[in-house]
Design a protein around this motif. Sequence first.
Motif, PDB file in Angstrom:
ATOM      1  N   GLU A  91     -26.452 -26.835  41.821  1.00  0.00           N
ATOM      2  CA  GLU A  91     -26.012 -27.623  40.665  1.00  0.00           C
ATOM      3  C   GLU A  91     -26.796 -27.297  39.400  1.00  0.00           C
ATOM      4  OE1 GLU A  91     -26.369 -31.545  42.227  1.00  0.00           O
ATOM      5  OE2 GLU A  91     -24.278 -31.616  42.927  1.00  0.00           O
ATOM      6  N   LYS A  92     -27.931 -26.656  39.540  1.00  0.00           N
ATOM      7  CA  LYS A  92     -28.757 -26.310  38.385  1.00  0.00           C
ATOM      8  C   LYS A  92     -28.446 -24.922  37.820  1.00  0.00           C
ATOM      9  CE  LYS A  92     -32.603 -29.045  40.229  1.00  0.00           C
ATOM     10  NZ  LYS A  92     -34.006 -29.003  40.756  1.00  0.00           N
ATOM     11  N   ILE A  93     -27.595 -24.173  38.523  1.00  0.00           N
ATOM     12  CA  ILE A  93     -27.326 -22.788  38.124  1.00  0.00           C
ATOM     13  C   ILE A  93     -26.216 -22.743  37.076  1.00  0.00           C
ATOM     14  CG2 ILE A  93     -26.483 -20.540  38.918  1.00  0.00           C
ATOM     15  CD1 ILE A  93     -27.683 -21.192  41.642  1.00  0.00           C
ATOM     16  N   GLU A 109     -23.644 -13.909  47.369  1.00  0.00           N
ATOM     17  CA  GLU A 109     -24.862 -13.363  46.788  1.00  0.00           C
ATOM     18  C   GLU A 109     -25.707 -14.485  46.183  1.00  0.00           C
ATOM     19  OE1 GLU A 109     -22.307 -10.405  47.888  1.00  0.00           O
ATOM     20  OE2 GLU A 109     -21.789 -12.001  46.474  1.00  0.00           O
ATOM     21  N   ILE A 110     -25.042 -15.443  45.532  1.00  0.00           N
ATOM     22  CA  ILE A 110     -25.768 -16.584  44.955  1.00  0.00           C
ATOM     23  C   ILE A 110     -26.432 -17.396  46.062  1.00  0.00           C
ATOM     24  CG2 ILE A 110     -25.538 -18.738  43.661  1.00  0.00           C
ATOM     25  CD1 ILE A 110     -23.104 -17.391  42.235  1.00  0.00           C
ATOM     26  N   GLU A 111     -25.676 -17.694  47.130  1.00  0.00           N
ATOM     27  CA  GLU A 111     -26.247 -18.486  48.220  1.00  0.00           C
ATOM     28  C   GLU A 111     -27.404 -17.756  48.886  1.00  0.00           C
ATOM     29  OE1 GLU A 111     -24.337 -21.412  51.351  1.00  0.00           O
ATOM     30  OE2 GLU A 111     -24.061 -19.334  51.997  1.00  0.00           O
ATOM     31  N   ARG A 129     -34.640 -18.575  39.531  1.00  0.00           N
ATOM     32  CA  ARG A 129     -34.700 -17.334  38.757  1.00  0.00           C
ATOM     33  C   ARG A 129     -33.321 -16.905  38.242  1.00  0.00           C
ATOM     34  NH1 ARG A 129     -38.701 -13.289  42.195  1.00  0.00           N
ATOM     35  NH2 ARG A 129     -39.747 -14.909  43.425  1.00  0.00           N
ATOM     36  N   ILE A 130     -32.250 -17.573  38.685  1.00  0.00           N
ATOM     37  CA  ILE A 130     -30.903 -17.204  38.248  1.00  0.00           C
ATOM     38  C   ILE A 130     -30.659 -17.756  36.841  1.00  0.00           C
ATOM     39  CG2 ILE A 130     -28.437 -17.408  38.706  1.00  0.00           C
ATOM     40  CD1 ILE A 130     -29.068 -17.653  41.669  1.00  0.00           C
ATOM     41  N   VAL A 131     -30.426 -16.865  35.896  1.00  0.00           N
ATOM     42  CA  VAL A 131     -30.175 -17.280  34.514  1.00  0.00           C
ATOM     43  C   VAL A 131     -28.687 -17.297  34.194  1.00  0.00           C
ATOM     44  CG1 VAL A 131     -32.418 -16.493  33.702  1.00  0.00           C
ATOM     45  CG2 VAL A 131     -30.484 -14.898  33.658  1.00  0.00           C
ATOM     46  N   LEU A 132     -27.881 -16.672  35.049  1.00  0.00           N
ATOM     47  CA  LEU A 132     -26.444 -16.595  34.818  1.00  0.00           C
ATOM     48  C   LEU A 132     -25.788 -16.166  36.126  1.00  0.00           C
ATOM     49  CD1 LEU A 132     -24.657 -17.023  32.318  1.00  0.00           C
ATOM     50  CD2 LEU A 132     -24.791 -14.559  31.892  1.00  0.00           C
ATOM     51  N   SER A 176     -18.800 -17.073  40.136  1.00  0.00           N
ATOM     52  CA  SER A 176     -18.364 -17.300  41.513  1.00  0.00           C
ATOM     53  C   SER A 176     -16.888 -17.642  41.527  1.00  0.00           C
ATOM     54  CB  SER A 176     -19.163 -18.443  42.130  1.00  0.00           C
ATOM     55  OG  SER A 176     -18.611 -18.849  43.372  1.00  0.00           O
ATOM     56  N   TYR A 177     -16.143 -17.102  42.519  1.00  0.00           N
ATOM     57  CA  TYR A 177     -14.734 -17.474  42.647  1.00  0.00           C
ATOM     58  C   TYR A 177     -14.567 -18.773  43.417  1.00  0.00           C
ATOM     59  CZ  TYR A 177     -15.673 -14.353  46.646  1.00  0.00           C
ATOM     60  OH  TYR A 177     -16.242 -13.706  47.712  1.00  0.00           O
ATOM     61  N   TYR A 178     -15.657 -19.340  43.964  1.00  0.00           N
ATOM     62  CA  TYR A 178     -15.639 -20.683  44.527  1.00  0.00           C
ATOM     63  C   TYR A 178     -16.496 -21.592  43.655  1.00  0.00           C
ATOM     64  CZ  TYR A 178     -14.061 -18.547  48.958  1.00  0.00           C
ATOM     65  OH  TYR A 178     -13.371 -17.858  49.936  1.00  0.00           O
ATOM     66  N   ASP A 179     -16.199 -22.889  43.689  1.00  0.00           N
ATOM     67  CA  ASP A 179     -17.062 -23.864  43.039  1.00  0.00           C
ATOM     68  C   ASP A 179     -18.368 -23.929  43.828  1.00  0.00           C
ATOM     69  OD1 ASP A 179     -17.940 -26.096  41.472  1.00  0.00           O
ATOM     70  OD2 ASP A 179     -17.334 -27.395  43.134  1.00  0.00           O
ATOM     71  N   LEU A 180     -19.468 -23.567  43.209  1.00  0.00           N
ATOM     72  CA  LEU A 180     -20.728 -23.389  43.939  1.00  0.00           C
ATOM     73  C   LEU A 180     -21.173 -24.606  44.735  1.00  0.00           C
ATOM     74  CD1 LEU A 180     -23.123 -21.217  41.739  1.00  0.00           C
ATOM     75  CD2 LEU A 180     -22.057 -20.649  43.920  1.00  0.00           C
TER      76      LEU A 180
END
Length: 347
Positions: free
Chosen positions: A112-114, A77-79, A89-92, A95-99
């Motif tokens: 890296e900014k999230i 969903e993040i990707e 726009r993601i403030v928080l 993830s079960y994987y390292d992004l």
Amino acid sequence: MNRFALRLPAVAALVLGLLLAVSGCAPTGDGAESTARDAEEGIVVENIRVRDYQNLEPNRLRFRKPPQRLVVSGPGEIETILALGCGDRIVLAESYYDLPAYVKPEYVAAAEKIPFTSTGYLSLESVLLARPDLLIAQQSTFTAKHFGSTDFWNGRGIATFVPWNTNRPDQHAHVETIENEVRFLRGLGQILAVEDRAEQLISEIYEVIAAVASYRQGKPSPRVLVVEDFGKYIVSYDRTRLTGDMVARLGGTIPETAAVLGWEGLMEIDPDVIFVVDSYQDAEQARRGITRHPFARNLQAVAAGRVYVVPLECVYSSEARTADGLRLLADGMYPGWREERTTKEEP
């Protein structure tokens, strides 16, 4: 690595008492199938209500302006938000994987900014404190121990958008399809006012299906099984699952089976091709779970060397990686299809 753990002190009573009036979105309470844009009323998008990991019924949401503060749960969903160009726009996130290690190279800088944490650390209180106007999360997160229900958030003026294809794996209550992935991508594109980007992802999906359809004309339909090895039992991603729909749309034959198979059931089906789902980013381990079993030598797919590994994120709630999942499945079902396509495209 931009990882942190959110453990908030005893602010639950204070935060849970807040009614966050977010003017950008609100549930309408109408379950009608609809997606519409109106100059005064904004955009209305249908999704689903979820409680206790159960898909309840349609959930109609109205957005009077594009959400600007997103809380997102799940690496896929993040990707997808990054692929739509809305990572800022993601403030928080959780993830079960390292992004940065998970996302495609073109999204690493944005990832890296999230601000993100490990799955399970986000609580109702921490999300409320982030003041989101949209929560994007899979059905499995809407339980009493995690995000509660979609009604909880909608009642506080926070919209929810849940992937349709994240049903309970032990149930066949809802058939999963590629079109549900398209609905999710298109809905996000409309909600976030990035329809062009969403349509690019959608077009890529149907381009792969069309290319494979052209290649497989006159060729036999391979019999396919998609499984995941959990040691004591084998989970089947059958015809009712997204992966099964992908296989069928690519011209393969895949059965509807029980959610869990034994080795006897696997041998009875004895498919031409086996795809093993990798949930842990260890493809070789996933393959060994099937091929090194004592019964494996009796399977024609093993004997023919037609056991392939597919990452979970490409075949389960695949979203922005749907086209990638289709390509990987096609590679195993029709070796050589990419080369023929490249040859035809050359001037």
